[in-house]
Motif scaffolding. Structure first.
Motif, PDB file in Angstrom:
ATOM      1  N   GLU A  27       0.828  -1.213   0.000  1.00  0.00           N
ATOM      2  CA  GLU A  27       0.000   0.000   0.000  1.00  0.00           C
ATOM      3  C   GLU A  27       0.864   1.267   0.000  1.00  0.00           C
ATOM      4  O   GLU A  27       1.864   1.301   0.724  1.00  0.00           O
ATOM      5  N   PRO A  28       0.449   2.289  -0.726  1.00  0.00           N
ATOM      6  CA  PRO A  28      -0.648   2.316  -1.674  1.00  0.00           C
ATOM      7  C   PRO A  28      -0.291   1.486  -2.912  1.00  0.00           C
ATOM      8  O   PRO A  28       0.859   1.504  -3.351  1.00  0.00           O
ATOM      9  N   ALA A  29      -1.273   0.789  -3.440  1.00  0.00           N
ATOM     10  CA  ALA A  29      -1.013  -0.114  -4.569  1.00  0.00           C
ATOM     11  C   ALA A  29      -0.796   0.686  -5.848  1.00  0.00           C
ATOM     12  O   ALA A  29      -1.638   1.500  -6.235  1.00  0.00           O
ATOM     13  N   LEU A  30       0.319   0.443  -6.500  1.00  0.00           N
ATOM     14  CA  LEU A  30       0.579   1.078  -7.801  1.00  0.00           C
ATOM     15  C   LEU A  30       0.623   0.032  -8.907  1.00  0.00           C
ATOM     16  O   LEU A  30       0.818   0.358 -10.070  1.00  0.00           O
ATOM     17  N   ILE A  31       0.486  -1.224  -8.527  1.00  0.00           N
ATOM     18  CA  ILE A  31       0.353  -2.289  -9.525  1.00  0.00           C
ATOM     19  C   ILE A  31      -1.055  -2.883  -9.379  1.00  0.00           C
ATOM     20  O   ILE A  31      -1.782  -2.986 -10.362  1.00  0.00           O
ATOM     21  N   GLY A  32      -1.440  -3.216  -8.177  1.00  0.00           N
ATOM     22  CA  GLY A  32      -2.841  -3.630  -8.004  1.00  0.00           C
ATOM     23  C   GLY A  32      -3.063  -4.418  -6.737  1.00  0.00           C
ATOM     24  O   GLY A  32      -2.144  -5.023  -6.187  1.00  0.00           O
ATOM     25  N   ARG A  33      -4.340  -4.413  -6.287  1.00  0.00           N
ATOM     26  CA  ARG A  33      -4.705  -5.126  -5.055  1.00  0.00           C
ATOM     27  C   ARG A  33      -5.276  -6.505  -5.345  1.00  0.00           C
ATOM     28  O   ARG A  33      -5.357  -7.340  -4.464  1.00  0.00           O
ATOM     29  N   SER A  34      -5.728  -6.733  -6.572  1.00  0.00           N
ATOM     30  CA  SER A  34      -6.311  -8.023  -6.936  1.00  0.00           C
ATOM     31  C   SER A  34      -5.594  -8.539  -8.183  1.00  0.00           C
ATOM     32  O   SER A  34      -4.884  -7.783  -8.862  1.00  0.00           O
ATOM     33  N   ALA A  35      -5.821  -9.818  -8.473  1.00  0.00           N
ATOM     34  CA  ALA A  35      -5.217 -10.403  -9.687  1.00  0.00           C
ATOM     35  C   ALA A  35      -5.656  -9.618 -10.922  1.00  0.00           C
ATOM     36  O   ALA A  35      -4.853  -9.373 -11.838  1.00  0.00           O
ATOM     37  N   GLU A  36      -6.916  -9.206 -10.927  1.00  0.00           N
ATOM     38  CA  GLU A  36      -7.435  -8.474 -12.096  1.00  0.00           C
ATOM     39  C   GLU A  36      -6.748  -7.107 -12.223  1.00  0.00           C
ATOM     40  O   GLU A  36      -6.324  -6.711 -13.313  1.00  0.00           O
ATOM     41  N   GLU A  37      -6.645  -6.390 -11.091  1.00  0.00           N
ATOM     42  CA  GLU A  37      -5.993  -5.069 -11.153  1.00  0.00           C
ATOM     43  C   GLU A  37      -4.541  -5.205 -11.599  1.00  0.00           C
ATOM     44  O   GLU A  37      -4.061  -4.435 -12.440  1.00  0.00           O
ATOM     45  N   ARG A  38      -3.843  -6.175 -11.042  1.00  0.00           N
ATOM     46  CA  ARG A  38      -2.428  -6.339 -11.398  1.00  0.00           C
ATOM     47  C   ARG A  38      -2.287  -6.684 -12.889  1.00  0.00           C
ATOM     48  O   ARG A  38      -1.407  -6.164 -13.578  1.00  0.00           O
ATOM     49  N   ALA A  39      -3.179  -7.532 -13.380  1.00  0.00           N
ATOM     50  CA  ALA A  39      -3.102  -7.922 -14.791  1.00  0.00           C
ATOM     51  C   ALA A  39      -3.361  -6.726 -15.707  1.00  0.00           C
ATOM     52  O   ALA A  39      -2.676  -6.544 -16.728  1.00  0.00           O
ATOM     53  N   HIS A  40      -4.333  -5.883 -15.343  1.00  0.00           N
ATOM     54  CA  HIS A  40      -4.604  -4.699 -16.184  1.00  0.00           C
ATOM     55  C   HIS A  40      -3.431  -3.730 -16.164  1.00  0.00           C
ATOM     56  O   HIS A  40      -3.075  -3.159 -17.197  1.00  0.00           O
ATOM     57  N   THR A  41      -2.828  -3.567 -14.984  1.00  0.00           N
ATOM     58  CA  THR A  41      -1.647  -2.693 -14.920  1.00  0.00           C
ATOM     59  C   THR A  41      -0.556  -3.237 -15.816  1.00  0.00           C
ATOM     60  O   THR A  41       0.049  -2.490 -16.597  1.00  0.00           O
ATOM     61  N   ARG A  42      -0.283  -4.542 -15.711  1.00  0.00           N
ATOM     62  CA  ARG A  42       0.822  -5.128 -16.500  1.00  0.00           C
ATOM     63  C   ARG A  42       0.529  -5.065 -17.997  1.00  0.00           C
ATOM     64  O   ARG A  42       1.450  -4.899 -18.803  1.00  0.00           O
ATOM     65  N   GLN A  43      -0.753  -5.193 -18.352  1.00  0.00           N
ATOM     66  CA  GLN A  43      -1.117  -5.056 -19.767  1.00  0.00           C
ATOM     67  C   GLN A  43      -0.699  -3.677 -20.284  1.00  0.00           C
ATOM     68  O   GLN A  43      -0.017  -3.556 -21.319  1.00  0.00           O
ATOM     69  N   TRP A  44      -1.068  -2.619 -19.544  1.00  0.00           N
ATOM     70  CA  TRP A  44      -0.716  -1.262 -19.989  1.00  0.00           C
ATOM     71  C   TRP A  44       0.781  -1.011 -19.881  1.00  0.00           C
ATOM     72  O   TRP A  44       1.372  -0.340 -20.736  1.00  0.00           O
ATOM     73  N   TRP A  45       1.388  -1.540 -18.845  1.00  0.00           N
ATOM     74  CA  TRP A  45       2.831  -1.356 -18.623  1.00  0.00           C
ATOM     75  C   TRP A  45       3.606  -1.929 -19.804  1.00  0.00           C
ATOM     76  O   TRP A  45       4.552  -1.325 -20.312  1.00  0.00           O
ATOM     77  N   ARG A  46       3.217  -3.117 -20.244  1.00  0.00           N
ATOM     78  CA  ARG A  46       3.897  -3.739 -21.387  1.00  0.00           C
ATOM     79  C   ARG A  46       3.624  -2.964 -22.677  1.00  0.00           C
ATOM     80  O   ARG A  46       4.519  -2.780 -23.499  1.00  0.00           O
TER      81      ARG A  46
END
Ligand code: GSH
Length: 210
Positions: free
Chosen positions: A78-97
């Motif tokens: 915290e504060p999450a900058l990648i994500g708090r859930s599997a879905e949030e983390r996956a969406h962040t990584r999608q945009w990051w890539r």
């Protein structure tokens, strides 16, 4: 923990990420302009010869700003900058890539082959004749990102994420080094101004050890 910091965009991505997380990480400055990162002492720590790098408490060294950010988020969720859930983390990584593979790597390599040529020619393979094409691809792919952005203030909608930080820092670097981008882009233009107003944007210009 010790951060090997430098006056360059990849370390600045990490500084902005760390500032947004409200962490304090001890740091030393590596003089990349003088090539200190290509000397034996630094290579013994990070054989890739690049910055940033993070010396971990187990004595190992981690390189690659994205890997370091992922590590810090796991240690300090915290504060999450990648994500708090599997879905949030996956969406962040999608945009990051999308950001790294389509825009920022092109900006980075174009810089090596053009404005940064004199410094990088003795260090890495350079292809000056590719520079103009790489710059054009980066601008085209930025328009592509602009077209995919939703109505929210950030790449991942309402969440500020590492993907925003990476794109912001590299676009800021680009416009200072001969690769200005189109501020008239409908989404990216206002998004850039929004990111620029965050205190971490100005603060990340300063090295942590200064
Ligand atoms: N993919 C790496 C790139 C690291 C990198 O190229 N760092 C640059 C600064 S932006 C550097 O250390 N340049 C000096 C050199 O290569 O001699 C990351 O994101 O950490």
């Amino acid at each position: 923990m010790l951060l090997y910091d430098a006056h360059s965009p990849a370390p600045r991505c990490l500084r902005m990420f760390i500032l947004e997380k409200g962490l304090r990480v001890p740091a030393v400055t590596v003089d990349v302009f003088a090539g200190e990162n290509r000397q034996a002492d630094y290579l013994a720590r990070n054989p890739a010869g690049q910055t940033p790098a993070l010396l971990l408490d187990d004595g190992s060294t981690l390189a690659e700003a994205v890997a370091i950010a992922e590590y810090l988020e796991e240690r300090h969720p915290e504060p999450a900058l990648i994500g708090r859930s599997a879905e949030e983390r996956a969406h962040t990584r999608q945009w990051w890539r999308r950001v790294e593979l389509n825009v920022t790597e092109f900006i980075h390599n174009a810089y090596h082959y053009a404005e940064g040529l004199a410094r990088f020619q003795p260090r890495i393979p350079v292809v000056p004749e590719a520079a103009q094409g790489l710059k054009q691809v980066a601008q085209d792919r930025l328009r592509w990102l602009d077209g995919m952005m939703g109505p929210g203030p950030y790449l991942c909608g309402e969440r500020l994420t590492a993907a925003d930080i990476w794109l912001y820092v590299w676009l800021d670097f680009a416009q200072e080094t001969g690769q200005p981008f189109d501020h008239a882009l409908g989404k990216i233009g206002p998004w850039f101004e929004r990111l620029a107003r965050r205190p971490s944007a100005a603060a990340s210009r300063q090295l942590f050890a200064d």
